[in-house]
Scaffold this motif. Structure first.
Motif, mmCIF file in Angstrom:
data_model
loop_
_atom_site.group_PDB
_atom_site.id
_atom_site.type_symbol
_atom_site.label_atom_id
_atom_site.label_comp_id
_atom_site.label_asym_id
_atom_site.label_seq_id
_atom_site.Cartn_x
_atom_site.Cartn_y
_atom_site.Cartn_z
ATOM 1 N N GLU A 76 -9.941 -5.196 6.102
ATOM 2 C CA GLU A 76 -11.338 -5.056 5.717
ATOM 3 C C GLU A 76 -12.022 -6.422 5.637
ATOM 4 O OE1 GLU A 76 -12.835 -2.201 5.476
ATOM 5 O OE2 GLU A 76 -11.010 -1.015 5.765
ATOM 6 N N THR A 99 -6.378 -1.708 4.340
ATOM 7 C CA THR A 99 -6.389 -0.276 4.046
ATOM 8 C C THR A 99 -5.406 0.424 4.986
ATOM 9 O OG1 THR A 99 -8.259 0.048 5.563
ATOM 10 C CG2 THR A 99 -8.765 -0.286 3.234
ATOM 11 N N GLN A 154 0.814 -1.215 0.000
ATOM 12 C CA GLN A 154 0.000 0.000 0.000
ATOM 13 C C GLN A 154 0.849 1.266 0.000
ATOM 14 O OE1 GLN A 154 -3.318 -0.203 -0.316
ATOM 15 N NE2 GLN A 154 -3.126 -2.416 -0.355
ATOM 16 N N SER A 198 -8.864 -7.114 2.125
ATOM 17 C CA SER A 198 -7.879 -6.099 1.758
ATOM 18 C C SER A 198 -7.445 -5.314 2.987
ATOM 19 C CB SER A 198 -8.457 -5.144 0.711
ATOM 20 O OG SER A 198 -9.594 -4.480 1.227
#
Length: 206
Positions: free
Chosen positions: A166, A172, A152, A170
């Protein structure tokens, strides 16, 4: 040659094994039972993924792959029972797709149902500090978390203000303000601002 076509067709049909038509089109269980079996297995797998699926979808290792590959075989007999007919398979497929579409549509209108089906995000990093309790609960290693965070845009955990896993698997990441990578547009704006300040402070020529 045309007069030989009926003979060829009759010979071909005679070569088809007896019972093929019944295997393809004759259901060996009531349609309602087929629907109930499919819906119950769908909800059961959805519950399993709801409980232990975040980490599985976030970082799949070799053992997780084995589970995914075997899962369909484990529940296959529970869905089809003794029904191996083509029509039975098509009914099961239609029920799966239709029931999934109904749940998707319903969950978009009901936040409570969306939470029941998918859960909520789990905070795993706060101001660069890893929540090891949450990682253990999720079954996720710190190395897997670091790998996801680096994908990320963060180089180290110290650059991360918040990171959450999440429901869909995924990760974040919210970086600290000083950890954001400057773009070419950012550099141009900084140069323009510095140039304007220098021009404002320059004394006027007589």
């Amino acid at each position: 040659m045309i007069e030989h076509v009926p003979a060829v067709l009759s010979h071909t049909l005679a070569a088809v094994p007896t019972g093929v038509g019944s295997d393809l089109f004759d259901l060996q269980m009531p349609v309602l039972e087929k629907v109930i079996r499919t819906v119950v297995i769908y909800l059961g797998i959805a519950l399993i993924i709801r409980v232990a699926g975040k980490r599985l979808m976030a970082q799949m290792n070799s053992l997780d792959l084995v589970v995914v590959l075997l899962l369909s075989n484990v529940v296959q007999n529970a869905i089809i029972g003794e029904d191996n007919s083509l029509v039975g398979g098509l009914i099961g497929a239609v029920v799966l797709v239709a029931f999934n579409a109904v749940l998707d549509h319903w969950s978009m209108r009901s936040p409570r149902l969306a939470w029941l089906l998918s859960g909520k995000a789990t905070q795993v990093v706060t101001d660069g500090v890893v929540d090891h309790h949450q990682l253990r609960r999720l079954g996720m290693t710190e190395a897997e978390l670091t790998n996801s965070i680096q994908q990320q845009g963060a180089t180290t955990l110290s650059e991360v203000r918040h990171a959450a896993l999440e429901p869909g698997g995924s990760v974040t990441v919210e970086l600290r303000p000083d950890a954001h990578t400057a773009t070419i547009a950012d550099l141009r704006r900084a140069v323009d601002a510095l140039t304007a300040q220098l021009q404002q402070g320059r004394p006027e020529r007589p």
